[in-house]
Design a protein around this motif. Sequence first.
Motif, PDB file in Angstrom:
ATOM      1  N   LYS A  55       0.428   6.748  -0.828  1.00 18.04           N
ATOM      2  CA  LYS A  55      -0.897   6.188  -1.075  1.00 18.04           C
ATOM      3  C   LYS A  55      -1.912   7.315  -0.980  1.00 18.04           C
ATOM      4  O   LYS A  55      -2.030   7.982   0.052  1.00 18.04           O
ATOM      5  CB  LYS A  55      -1.226   5.114  -0.035  1.00 18.04           C
ATOM      6  CG  LYS A  55      -2.641   4.593  -0.109  1.00 18.04           C
ATOM      7  CD  LYS A  55      -2.816   3.641  -1.263  1.00 18.04           C
ATOM      8  CE  LYS A  55      -4.267   3.232  -1.445  1.00 18.04           C
ATOM      9  NZ  LYS A  55      -4.456   2.366  -2.605  1.00 18.04           N
ATOM     10  N   TYR A 109      -5.981   7.953  -1.638  1.00 19.53           N
ATOM     11  CA  TYR A 109      -7.247   7.293  -1.944  1.00 19.53           C
ATOM     12  C   TYR A 109      -8.020   8.102  -2.976  1.00 19.53           C
ATOM     13  O   TYR A 109      -7.790   9.306  -3.130  1.00 19.53           O
ATOM     14  CB  TYR A 109      -8.064   7.099  -0.667  1.00 19.53           C
ATOM     15  CG  TYR A 109      -7.574   5.937   0.147  1.00 19.53           C
ATOM     16  CD1 TYR A 109      -7.810   4.635  -0.269  1.00 19.53           C
ATOM     17  CD2 TYR A 109      -6.843   6.133   1.311  1.00 19.53           C
ATOM     18  CE1 TYR A 109      -7.343   3.559   0.461  1.00 19.53           C
ATOM     19  CE2 TYR A 109      -6.369   5.058   2.054  1.00 19.53           C
ATOM     20  CZ  TYR A 109      -6.630   3.778   1.619  1.00 19.53           C
ATOM     21  OH  TYR A 109      -6.162   2.710   2.328  1.00 19.53           O
ATOM     22  N   ALA A 169      -3.084   8.868   2.595  1.00 15.17           N
ATOM     23  CA  ALA A 169      -2.866   8.000   3.754  1.00 15.17           C
ATOM     24  C   ALA A 169      -1.379   7.845   4.051  1.00 15.17           C
ATOM     25  O   ALA A 169      -0.967   7.791   5.197  1.00 15.17           O
ATOM     26  CB  ALA A 169      -3.504   6.641   3.526  1.00 15.17           C
ATOM     27  N   GLY A 172      -1.523   5.146   9.306  1.00 14.80           N
ATOM     28  CA  GLY A 172      -1.166   4.591   8.004  1.00 14.80           C
ATOM     29  C   GLY A 172      -0.288   3.356   8.075  1.00 14.80           C
ATOM     30  O   GLY A 172       0.115   2.831   7.057  1.00 14.80           O
ATOM     31  N   SER A 199      -1.004   0.215   8.961  1.00  9.47           N
ATOM     32  CA  SER A 199      -1.615  -0.976   8.362  1.00  9.47           C
ATOM     33  C   SER A 199      -1.698  -0.833   6.851  1.00  9.47           C
ATOM     34  O   SER A 199      -1.464  -1.789   6.114  1.00  9.47           O
ATOM     35  CB  SER A 199      -3.019  -1.206   8.924  1.00  9.47           C
ATOM     36  OG  SER A 199      -2.943  -1.874  10.156  1.00  9.47           O
ATOM     37  N   THR A 200      -2.036   0.376   6.399  1.00 11.28           N
ATOM     38  CA  THR A 200      -2.093   0.619   4.960  1.00 11.28           C
ATOM     39  C   THR A 200      -0.742   0.310   4.327  1.00 11.28           C
ATOM     40  O   THR A 200      -0.665  -0.341   3.286  1.00 11.28           O
ATOM     41  CB  THR A 200      -2.466   2.091   4.691  1.00 11.28           C
ATOM     42  OG1 THR A 200      -3.591   2.407   5.487  1.00 11.28           O
ATOM     43  CG2 THR A 200      -2.764   2.320   3.238  1.00 11.28           C
ATOM     44  N   ARG A 223      -0.220  -3.376   4.114  1.00  9.79           N
ATOM     45  CA  ARG A 223      -1.061  -3.967   3.078  1.00  9.79           C
ATOM     46  C   ARG A 223      -0.546  -3.633   1.686  1.00  9.79           C
ATOM     47  O   ARG A 223      -0.761  -4.381   0.732  1.00  9.79           O
ATOM     48  CB  ARG A 223      -2.504  -3.500   3.251  1.00  9.79           C
ATOM     49  CG  ARG A 223      -3.157  -4.087   4.524  1.00  9.79           C
ATOM     50  CD  ARG A 223      -4.428  -3.372   4.891  1.00  9.79           C
ATOM     51  NE  ARG A 223      -5.357  -3.319   3.775  1.00  9.79           N
ATOM     52  CZ  ARG A 223      -6.141  -4.341   3.428  1.00  9.79           C
ATOM     53  NH1 ARG A 223      -6.128  -5.437   4.130  1.00  9.79           N
ATOM     54  NH2 ARG A 223      -6.936  -4.244   2.401  1.00  9.79           N
ATOM     55  N   GLU A 269      -3.191  -3.466  -1.271  1.00 10.46           N
ATOM     56  CA  GLU A 269      -3.556  -2.090  -1.612  1.00 10.46           C
ATOM     57  C   GLU A 269      -2.654  -1.665  -2.762  1.00 10.46           C
ATOM     58  O   GLU A 269      -1.477  -2.029  -2.797  1.00 10.46           O
ATOM     59  CB  GLU A 269      -3.303  -1.144  -0.426  1.00 10.46           C
ATOM     60  CG  GLU A 269      -4.110  -1.451   0.809  1.00 10.46           C
ATOM     61  CD  GLU A 269      -5.438  -0.719   0.849  1.00 10.46           C
ATOM     62  OE1 GLU A 269      -5.745   0.040  -0.092  1.00 10.46           O
ATOM     63  OE2 GLU A 269      -6.164  -0.932   1.831  1.00 10.46           O
TER      64      GLU A 269
END
Lengths: 360, 282
Positions: free
Chosen positions: A11, A13, A19, A42, A44-45, A48, A54
């Motif tokens: 991921k 951004y 992240a 990272g 939670s990212t 998600r 995300e």
Amino acid sequence: MANVTLRNVRKTYPGGFEAIKGVNVDVADGQFCVLVGPSGCGKSTLLRMVAGLETVSGGEIDIGGRVVNQVEPADRDIAMVFQNYALYPHMSVFNNMAYGLRNRGMKEAEVKTRVDEAARVLELTPMLERKPRQLSGGQRQRVAMGRAIVRQPKVFLFDEPLSNLDAKLRIAMRVEIRKLQRRLSTTSIYVTHDQLEAMTLADILVVMNGGQVEQFGNPLAIYEKPATTFVASFIGAPPMNLMSMRADEIKSQIGNSGDAGILGIRPEDFVITDQTPAGGVALPLTVEAIERVGAETFIYGSRKQDEQRIAANPGELPPGEVIVRIPGSEAPPIGQKIRVAAVRAKLHLFSDDGRTRIEA
Amino acid sequence: MVEEEGFRRYVAHAILWIGIAIVAFPVYIAIVASTQDNALIANGQMSLLPGGHFFEVYYQTIFVGTSGSTREPVGNMMLNSLVMALLIAVGKIAISIISAYAIVYFRFPFRMPIFWIIFITLMLPVEVRIYPTYKIVADLHMLDSYAGLALPLIASATATLLFRQFFMTVPDELLEASRIDGAGPLRFFWDTLLPLSRTNMAALFVILFILGWNQYLWPLLITTRDDMQTIQVGIRKMITTTDALTEWPVVMATAVLAMLPPVFVVVAMQRLFVRGLVETEK
């Protein structure tokens, strides 16, 4: 029922911040996987991204044999429990749980059966007509769980679901979540920063740091053989004592230690003794502070000799300080000089940078 | 509150009563005057006690109107005002909640410039842009129509801003939970956002209804037909008579009638209105 596989998931951004830097995790069908790590690692990212909230910058997310990178959250057959519960404040408990089912065009009779069943399991039956604001924190938490289980999804996703509860309730809910998951045997991914929660819930534990997986596997195996100094100090409370081995005193005691530069010993592996076990380590300490918690006592001692810095990690002790855990509440007085020792089997050796575990 | 003793307390209460009297007296006068005989008022001999013509004055006002200046019954004016105020209030809320939804929840090109354009219209009330607005409404053949009365007042930055601020305080997790629950953008708007905005909408409705009801300049400009007159314009026309005596009881009755709908709206929606202003429940 499904397994979840992450293949080299990344991921990035728009600002260029990375992240998640390539994560590979495989959660088998029915397993309870816990992602644990300090804030900003990272975890939670990643969760998600599995949920579809995300976008995925690289790699593949596979749920039950289907790559879901481009699939809408509603079509991934997942259910998520949020940290702040995210209950619809204007809907009754019943409607909160029924909403997702109705949106899928389920018959009202079937909706009612499922919600009633979930309410019975979660002991929410008397509260079905109440609004979320009329419920306590623990009850809201259970409604959030209910909203997830009525869907009978392939995967449960939990995003720090217990962190808004007080300590006692947290422990009770932790056990409930585990029991529920066992009974439904639904594949689950659970994010937390609490290592105790992680240890107690997980079938597989994924320790994350800086957008990468530091180590994953059985939680006890990770506890017994941490792969890096980060994992060593993150899993277990109080954290593992990490000492530089450049101090000749320690190095000579261990003997054959390969290229190891850092020695780790868990506080509970020390005993106060005058003897030195063969191949083990003995340290002279001055008692600096005592913490009595009833069943056990923590002794904070200083070594003075060794002031060398070790790579900074969360939960790490200041250089030269050692925590010793002893059972009971009998402890030496502050200021006294003591000698603690740990046997060879309880020593953890790491390379100089702390990134590799050395078995010697 | 500090408990005041004896004399000081009476002084404080007296001051408060004077304040109330100053506010309430003109209203009282209007009510009293609307029940008197016009000749008495014209002579300057108006009594401060209610007269005996209540029913006939109000009957005349509502169903007939003044005999001279405007022959339009006030009942019809009230209907016009009501339609206009409702159109403005409902229209404004509908338009602004949708535009705020777009601005807060969607990423589209020129989102921020569009937001700023909406924001800038705050500085341009009807009075400032009255010429171009009149021209547009005239070109669209909307003079002397409800559409012409309401439309130019509907597009509103204030309400859009208010809803934007409110939407930004709604936790993102609610949107995410809705997405996982299979609710698309319209479902989320209808099932979650609208019910949550209920108190905000009520508060706005009260404010906007009164704003619409009290419009004077715009209706005066674009209505020429008697039967499209609003009550605010009507009152004004009743007072200035060229060759006849002003029919004060009818004028006062009209004023009293003009006060009623806003009072009714405020009283009816008071609870929601106050909650809308202080609401934090989300």
